[in-house]
Every structure is written in structure tokens, then in C-alpha cells.
Design a protein around this motif. Structure first.
Motif, PDB file in Angstrom:
ATOM      1  N   LYS A  76       0.748  -1.191   0.325  1.00  0.00           N
ATOM      2  CA  LYS A  76       0.142   0.100   0.072  1.00  0.00           C
ATOM      3  C   LYS A  76       0.873   1.092   0.114  1.00  0.00           C
ATOM      4  CE  LYS A  76      -3.817  -2.677   0.702  1.00  0.00           C
ATOM      5  NZ  LYS A  76      -4.357  -2.639   1.927  1.00  0.00           N
ATOM      6  N   ILE A  77       2.061   1.059  -0.158  1.00  0.00           N
ATOM      7  CA  ILE A  77       3.477   2.848   0.482  1.00  0.00           C
ATOM      8  C   ILE A  77       3.366   2.266  -0.708  1.00  0.00           C
ATOM      9  CG2 ILE A  77       4.865   2.927   1.653  1.00  0.00           C
ATOM     10  CD1 ILE A  77       4.815   1.620   4.211  1.00  0.00           C
ATOM     11  N   PHE A  78       4.090   1.541  -1.530  1.00  0.00           N
ATOM     12  CA  PHE A  78       4.470   1.468  -3.311  1.00  0.00           C
ATOM     13  C   PHE A  78       3.573   2.612  -3.566  1.00  0.00           C
ATOM     14  CE2 PHE A  78       7.522  -1.582  -0.752  1.00  0.00           C
ATOM     15  CZ  PHE A  78       9.183  -0.935  -2.225  1.00  0.00           C
ATOM     16  N   ALA A  79       1.855   1.944  -3.681  1.00  0.00           N
ATOM     17  CA  ALA A  79       0.756   2.020  -4.798  1.00  0.00           C
ATOM     18  C   ALA A  79       0.526   3.235  -4.285  1.00  0.00           C
ATOM     19  CB  ALA A  79      -0.170   0.924  -3.963  1.00  0.00           C
ATOM     20  N   ALA A  80       0.646   4.277  -2.919  1.00  0.00           N
ATOM     21  CA  ALA A  80      -0.462   5.425  -2.354  1.00  0.00           C
ATOM     22  C   ALA A  80       0.756   6.492  -2.966  1.00  0.00           C
ATOM     23  CB  ALA A  80      -0.119   5.658  -1.475  1.00  0.00           C
ATOM     24  N   LYS A  81       1.806   6.032  -2.926  1.00  0.00           N
ATOM     25  CA  LYS A  81       3.546   6.857  -3.081  1.00  0.00           C
ATOM     26  C   LYS A  81       4.082   6.880  -4.428  1.00  0.00           C
ATOM     27  CE  LYS A  81       6.754   7.697  -0.631  1.00  0.00           C
ATOM     28  NZ  LYS A  81       7.132   8.790  -0.681  1.00  0.00           N
ATOM     29  N   ASN A  82       3.403   5.975  -5.199  1.00  0.00           N
ATOM     30  CA  ASN A  82       3.968   5.831  -7.047  1.00  0.00           C
ATOM     31  C   ASN A  82       4.890   5.420  -6.565  1.00  0.00           C
ATOM     32  OD1 ASN A  82       3.497   4.467  -9.548  1.00  0.00           O
ATOM     33  ND2 ASN A  82       3.985   6.523 -10.617  1.00  0.00           N
ATOM     34  N   ARG A  83       5.271   4.836  -5.540  1.00  0.00           N
ATOM     35  CA  ARG A  83       7.414   4.664  -5.039  1.00  0.00           C
ATOM     36  C   ARG A  83       7.486   3.185  -6.288  1.00  0.00           C
ATOM     37  NH1 ARG A  83      10.683   5.873  -0.589  1.00  0.00           N
ATOM     38  NH2 ARG A  83      11.817   4.138  -0.042  1.00  0.00           N
ATOM     39  N   PRO A  84       9.465   3.306  -6.470  1.00  0.00           N
ATOM     40  CA  PRO A  84       9.555   2.299  -7.421  1.00  0.00           C
ATOM     41  C   PRO A  84       9.968   1.158  -6.547  1.00  0.00           C
ATOM     42  CG  PRO A  84      10.595   4.502  -8.079  1.00  0.00           C
ATOM     43  CD  PRO A  84       9.701   4.975  -6.671  1.00  0.00           C
ATOM     44  N   GLN A  85       9.212  -0.098  -6.861  1.00  0.00           N
ATOM     45  CA  GLN A  85       9.508  -1.325  -5.798  1.00  0.00           C
ATOM     46  C   GLN A  85      10.951  -1.964  -6.002  1.00  0.00           C
ATOM     47  OE1 GLN A  85       7.059  -3.217  -5.513  1.00  0.00           O
ATOM     48  NE2 GLN A  85       5.061  -1.754  -6.380  1.00  0.00           N
TER      49      GLN A  85
END
Length: 376
Positions: A76-85
Motif C-alpha cells: 500500500k505504501i508503494f502504491a500510494a506514493k507510486n514508489r519504485p519497487q
């Protein structure tokens, strides 16, 4: 891929003064003295136990927190921020026992013991071995180590304690944008993408934590931050600073900590960093403007010293913000200043650099990552 759920994001006010601790030890339990603050914590805990991500205050910047031991929650963190995996996360704990539970042998490496005693709770992250059966690979990005810190902010400490599990928490901003130092900043970036933000007021430090790798020889600061090089060097003879004393391309490709691989901290307007060694900031930004930004109709200036200026006679509209004059003030005002100038719709931002001592090392690290050009 995680499906994004839409939320009516709530801002939950809390007062840091209402969070107290039974003693000065690193295993002290929190006491929340006001019912409204307890209700806000309970609400945030409920979301976190449901596997959602929540905005939280820390002394450095606001974090986007989720259960560090749950791959689903971390996603959920990666998705909300659009953060590289492939950008690892820092895990936040509220006790040494919580840290030890994530280590393969349940023992904190000896090199860190005097450092933890002096600088925790606080804006310092350490790289430690990760128990592969406990810490998800999505947190470490497949590395055998995990970055961990013990935040000093009483709200963050109390929240982690109430959850009973550590929280993975990168900065609570849209990936690549300036970090967030108020709850409103978090709301501006992530509204609708997370259920709640605990509003603990402005962040005291203003830049992210220092990341220390004591497992290397010699020990190295991988990211300058809220604990200065000077504060660590007497405990770690030969201490190095990444990109100042050495470069490790393999580490950049497979980082053990955030902030090493991608461009960060960038507002919408291009940033031109004018180094602290440049004697006349006012003259230099005008030279850069005339040479490269003549089409700009509004210029933002982010200053770190008192400058003689005549903005009224300038041929371009000038929006000027002072971050302060001390390194500590500049660190506290940096991200807010960049965000403020973006809201004023400037076409380009010229930033006055600082000397790279004390907190200035962290400030310049962030500015170099944000800048599209550096003038020396």
C-alpha cells in the motif's frame, strides 16, 4: 499489482505534549494524557491493523506508515506514493526488543551499541541484518539487511507501541517530490490515497534521518540527515560519507537504504542550486536567469543568508523565501520552502547553498538531488 482504494482522507490532530513516557529508557511505555489524542491513535491503529497505510508525524519528516511485517500492507505504501519497487524502506521501532525481534540472532551488532545509546530515539537509521522469515523482501528489496530507526517523536513512538509491530515508513509524499514536513503537505500529495493522517504539527528537524552502515569497514554514512557527521565521527574512527569519500556503483544499483538510486525532492519548477562558495548569490542567479531562463515570468528564490537585494527593480516577478540563516533553520525550512514556491507557480527556483558542515551536509545532499543544475 495493488488495486488503489479511494479514501476520504481524514486529518486527525494530536498534541505531542499529551504523549509522555514512564522513564528515559529505550523500552519506556507511553502514557497518553488526553482522550482525544487516544482516540486519534486508536483510529490510526485500526487502519494499520487492517493493512492500510497512514500518514504519521516524526521529528524528521512525515512518514507514510504501514505494518512492516506484512507484504500486503507494505504494498500500500508503494502504491500510494507510486514508489519504485526496488527502493527499500526504513522500518521504525518503539523499543530495542522490537528491533531485536527482526534480527537473525536477536542481537544488535556491537558496533551500534554506543551509537544507539547516544542517538536513539532520534533521526538516525542503522543498517542491520534482517531475519528473512520475519522482514518481507518488499521492505528490503531482497537485500540481506534492513534499515531501522527509533523515532524520537512521541506520537510516532506511541503509535508503534500501540500497534505492537514495527512500521515501515518512507516520507509521506508523492515519489520524487519534496518531502512533507506538515500534515497539510501530506494531504496535498496523498489525499484520497490513504485513509488518515495524524497531524502532530510541523517537523522539528525537517530533513530525513541519517543512514549509517556500521556493518561496512570502515563505517559509512550512506545518507546524511538529522544526526550530523560530527556527532558520529568520535564514536566511529575513520567514518566515511557516501559520494564524498567513496562511491559504490553496485550499492547504487541494489541499494540497502532509500535515497541512493533515484532523483528525489524535486518540485514542479526546475531547481538551480547556487553553491555556498559563490560569493554573490544575487548576481549569480540573475546571470543564470539571463543566460538560460529569460522566458520565465516568475522566479522563486530560496535563500540561506541575508542578501542585499532589489527585487522591485527586477524585470521579472520575484518570490523570495528565507529558509533561515543557521544550518539547523535551513534544514527545517528546506522542503516547506520548495513546496511553498511551487504553490506560487514560479517558473524556476534558485536556491542558495550552505556550507557542508553539521546539518548543512544533509541540506546539500537533498538540494543536489532536487537540482537540475548546480552552479559552483
Amino acid at each position: 499489482m495493488t488495486t488503489m482504494r479511494h479514501f476520504e482522507t481524514q486529518i486527525l490532530p494530536v498534541q505531542s505534549a499529551h504523549f509522555q513516557f514512564q522513564d528515559e529508557s529505550l523500552n519506556a511505555k507511553p502514557v497518553i494524557t488526553h482522550a482525544k489524542d487516544q482516540q486519534a491513535i486508536d483510529q490510526a491503529v485500526e487502519w494499520l491493523k487492517q493493512g492500510e497505510a497512514v500518514g504519521i508525524p516524526t521529528e524528521t519528516v512525515y512518514g507514510l506508515a504501514a505494518n512492516a511485517l506484512s507484504s500486503d500492507a507494505v504494498s500500500k505504501i508503494f502504491a500510494a506514493k507510486n514508489r519504485p519497487q526496488d527502493n527499500p524502506l526504513i522500518v521504525h521501532v518503539s523499543s530495542l526488543a522490537m528491533l531485536e525481534s527482526m534480527l537473525p540472532d536477536r542481537k544488535i551488532p556491537a558496533v551500534y551499541l554506543p551509537i544507539v545509546e547516544r542517538h536513539w530515539p532520534g533521526p538516525l537509521t542503522i543498517i542491520v541484518p534482517a531475519h528473512p522469515d520475519i522482514v518481507p523482501a518488499s521492505v528490503t528489496c531482497g537485500q540481506p539487511t534492513v534499515a531501522v530507526r527509533f523515532p524520537a517523536h512521541p506520537v510516532a513512538r506511541a503509535l508503534i507501541d500501540a500497534c505492537g509491530f514495527p512500521l515501515a515508513a518512507p516520507s509521506a509524499n508523492a515519489s520524487g517530490k519534496p518531502s512533507t514536513t506538515t500534515a497539510q503537505h501530506v494531504y496535498d500529495d496523498l489525499q484520497g490515497r490513504i485513509p488518515a493522517i495524524l497531524d502532530g504539527g510541523p517537523c522539528r528537524v525537517g530533513v530525513e534521518s541519517t543512514v549509517l552502515d556500521g556493518l561496512r569497514s570502515p563505517a559509512a554514512i550512506l545518507r546524511p540527515g538529522g544526526v550530523t557527521y560530527e556527532a558520529l565521527a568520535d564514536l566511529l574512527p575513520g567514518l566515511q560519507v557516501y559520494r564524498k569519500d567513496f562511491v559504490d556503483k553496485a550499492l547504487e544499483e541494489a541499494p540497502t537504504t532509500p535515497g541512493m538510486k533515484y532523483r528525489h525532492y524535486s518540485p514542479d519548477a526546475p531547481v538551480v542550486l547556487i553553491d555556498a562558495n559563490v560569493h554573490d548569490f544575487e548576481q549569480r542567479w540573475k546571470e543564470e536567469y539571463n543566460a538560460h531562463f529569460k522566458d520565465a515570468t516568475k522566479v522563486g528564490l530560496l535563500t540561506s543568508r541575508t542578501n542585499k537585494s532589489d527585487d522591485q527593480s527586477s524585470s521579472v516577478t520575484v518570490e523570495r523565501i528565507s529558509m533561515g540563516t543557521s544550518a539547523e533553520e535551513v534544514a527545517r525550512g528546506l522542503f516547506g520552502g520548495l513546496r511553498d514556491l511551487d504553490t506560487r507557480n514560479v517558473d524556476v527556483i534558485f536556491v542558495q547553498g550552505v556550507t557542508e558542515t553539521q546539518e548543512g551536509m544533509a541540506v546539500m545532499n537533498r538540494l543536489r538531488k532536487a537540482a537540475s543544475k548546480v552552479c559552483t
